[in-house]
Enzyme design. Structure first.
Site, mmCIF file in Angstrom:
data_model
loop_
_atom_site.group_PDB
_atom_site.id
_atom_site.type_symbol
_atom_site.label_atom_id
_atom_site.label_comp_id
_atom_site.label_asym_id
_atom_site.label_seq_id
_atom_site.Cartn_x
_atom_site.Cartn_y
_atom_site.Cartn_z
ATOM 1 N N GLU A 156 0.808 -1.221 0.000
ATOM 2 C CA GLU A 156 0.000 0.000 0.000
ATOM 3 C C GLU A 156 0.839 1.267 0.000
ATOM 4 O O GLU A 156 0.546 2.217 -0.683
ATOM 5 C CB GLU A 156 -0.931 0.017 1.220
ATOM 6 N N ASP A 194 -2.069 -4.279 3.608
ATOM 7 C CA ASP A 194 -2.129 -4.400 5.080
ATOM 8 C C ASP A 194 -2.951 -5.602 5.540
ATOM 9 O O ASP A 194 -3.911 -6.002 4.869
ATOM 10 C CB ASP A 194 -2.712 -3.118 5.690
ATOM 11 N N ASP A 243 -5.496 -6.371 7.283
ATOM 12 C CA ASP A 243 -6.806 -6.138 7.906
ATOM 13 C C ASP A 243 -7.873 -6.144 6.818
ATOM 14 O O ASP A 243 -7.585 -6.372 5.638
ATOM 15 C CB ASP A 243 -6.815 -4.829 8.706
ATOM 16 N N GLU A 273 -9.571 -3.751 5.436
ATOM 17 C CA GLU A 273 -9.351 -2.738 4.404
ATOM 18 C C GLU A 273 -8.271 -3.188 3.433
ATOM 19 O O GLU A 273 -8.396 -3.045 2.213
ATOM 20 C CB GLU A 273 -8.943 -1.417 5.081
ATOM 21 N N TYR A 318 1.920 -4.411 13.476
ATOM 22 C CA TYR A 318 0.818 -3.643 12.880
ATOM 23 C C TYR A 318 0.014 -2.934 13.962
ATOM 24 O O TYR A 318 -0.344 -3.535 14.981
ATOM 25 C CB TYR A 318 -0.072 -4.583 12.072
ATOM 26 N N ARG A 323 -2.995 -1.417 13.900
ATOM 27 C CA ARG A 323 -4.470 -1.404 13.937
ATOM 28 C C ARG A 323 -4.942 -2.763 14.419
ATOM 29 O O ARG A 323 -5.016 -3.709 13.655
ATOM 30 C CB ARG A 323 -5.037 -1.068 12.554
ATOM 31 N N HIS A 358 -5.137 -9.837 14.674
ATOM 32 C CA HIS A 358 -3.688 -9.909 14.832
ATOM 33 C C HIS A 358 -3.260 -9.455 16.219
ATOM 34 O O HIS A 358 -4.054 -8.986 17.010
ATOM 35 C CB HIS A 358 -2.936 -9.108 13.761
#
Length: 485
Positions: A8, A84, A86, A88, A297, A299, A342
């Protein structure tokens, strides 16, 4: 063989390219490449009458990016989608597959939670397929956002000239408005406090009036306070002494919301600033010998730590502080709203202490990394232990309470103490039925205060407790509310 890896962020692509051999080309999508159209009925980009079918278009500012990625994908023997880890990120991978003409059934999706050589190479060696359940979950949220957001935004623009409404933003704003209404409606009430000041063995201490005989005491006005004050003598008798050893467990490692709260209250960072610094620490920092992601990560809503990190951290604790400082692993109580996708936010290596890499970090990066490092390490350390003493002092059937606490074993506070100020409140040695004269007796007028306005940290905590929004949304929501006043 030539391989194309798509991530990303441009900075992450630079870090990752250093870990892979020359036959790998690493490119960045710079986030989402497609979004819902703003054409069609109501400008929603969603066909409400046809099972909410979304209509996607390539974003104007991503046309050149898509052109470059298509050219690279044509030349490559295979493509790895490394967005990423997740919901998204999964959706971005699916959009890339769709636009680049890749088969989602065979396209290699790679997932890593830390930007380190081992994590990246291991992920490349063990690709999976795009998880369409996660993609549909993200699509549902995006469609819902669009339908609610567009329709409500138009209404608000018409009525109050507001820029937009958001599914989560509107609820957060309501919390703020309700708190403001509480403050406006608040009527202060008078109350009084009486306390006594003492000193013994050069140790000063205070005791506060709490009861008359066995009944809890509330003093509503000056007349009541004066009547009690007049009924008190100068000599107090120690009626009861209670000594206990209190253990205090460490905090769990950081999740997104607790990191934002703690960085706000301890470092005075705004939520958006915290996430921006954390993003850079995650994506990779040049530390002289290598470029490496310093944290996992950022988030996440899970306090879980990997067995590898836990084992290494516990060895480090024993070696650095001693066996008595080794604690136990925090077990997450899985609640309905926790995805647990995660790990908690932690350093990628316990050996990379903040001091050892300070020279490579900006002041803000150093402060946030130190906080994350200390919290993860402390979470695996033994409880602190305090010797606590409480006294009940009697004066003509009026009961005064005093308490003191001395830290006997610092435990996890050894590394987290600077962020958690625990005070030693000393009490002198005393025995039951002992008499002691007060140096001074005070009576003070007070008024109840309205609830405080939300700080960023308190609003994030309230949203989290009410299950509003996801970890990745808090910073954006708060930033939007403040920017638009």
């Amino acid at each position: 063989m030539s391989h194309l890896v798509i991530v990303e962020s441009p900075s992450k692509s630079k870090t990752i390219s250093k870990y892979l051999s020359d036959d790998f080309v690493v490119k960045s999508s710079k986030g989402h490449i497609r979004d819902l159209a703003i054409s069609g009925k109501g400008g929603l980009g969603v066909d409400i009458e046809n099972e909410f079918a979304p209509h996607y278009v390539i974003s104007k500012d991503k046309k050149d990016v898509v052109k470059e990625l298509k050219a690279c994908a044509k030349k490559a023997d295979d493509v790895y989608l490394a967005t990423d880890p997740d919901r998204e990120g999964e959706a971005i991978s699916w959009h890339l597959a769709e636009v680049l003409g890749l088969d989602p059934e065979t396209t290699k999706r790679v997932e890593f939670h830390e930007v380190t050589k081992n994590a990246v190479t291991n992920a490349i060696e063990n690709p999976r397929r795009i998880d369409m359940d996660l993609v549909h979950s993200q699509e549902t949220r995006r469609v819902l956002d669009r339908i609610i957001g567009f329709k409500l935004s138009k209404l608000l623009q018409k009525k109050i000239k507001s820029k937009s409404a958001g599914r989560v933003q509107s609820v957060a704003l309501r919390l703020i408005c309700e708190r403001e209404a509480e403050i406006d409606a608040f009527v202060p009430e008078e109350f009084w406090k009486i306390d006594a000041e003492f000193e013994k063995d050069n140790i000063p201490f205070k005791a506060e009036l709490t009861k008359h005989k066995t009944k809890k005491l509330e003093i509503h006005n000056g007349e009541e306070a004066q009547a009690i004050y007049d009924a008190l003598g100068s000599t107090f008798t120690v009626e009861k002494i209670k000594k206990t050893t209190k253990k205090r467990n460490s905090y769990a490692p950081f999740i997104t919301s607790t990191l934002q709260q703690e960085a706000s209250s301890k470092l005075n960072f705004k939520a958006r600033r915290t996430m921006s610094i954390a993003q850079k620490l995650y994506e990779g920092i040049d530390i002289g010998t290598e470029t490496v992601g310093l944290i996992t990560y950022m988030r996440t809503d899970s306090i879980r730590l990997s067995p590898e990190f836990t084992s290494a951290a516990m060895d480090y604790i024993e070696k650095t502080y001693g066996k008595e400082y080794v604690g136990s692993i925090k077990v997450s109580k899985k609640t309905e709203n926790v995805q647990d996708a995660h790990e908690a936010i932690r350093p990628t290596s316990i050996e990379r202490t903040p001091e050892s890499i300070k020279q490579y970090l900006t002041q803000e990066q150093y402060k946030l990394y130190s906080l994350i490092y200390a919290r993860a390490l402390a979470s695996l350390m033994a409880p602190s232990q305090s010797a606590s003493t409480s006294l009940v002092l009697d004066n003509n059937d009026y009961k005064f309470n005093a308490s003191g606490s001395i830290l006997k074993f610092d435990g996890w506070l050894k590394v987290y103490g600077e962020y958690d100020k625990s005070k030693n409140e000393l009490l002198p040695d005393m025995s039951e039925n002992e008499e002691i004269d007060a140096k001074k007796i005070n009576k003070e007028q007070h008024f109840t205060t309205p609830p405080a306005r939300y700080t960023e940290a308190k609003l994030i905590k309230a949203m989290e407790e009410l299950g509003i929004g996801r970890p990745s949304t808090y910073a954006t929501i708060i930033d939007t509310i403040q920017t638009r006043e």
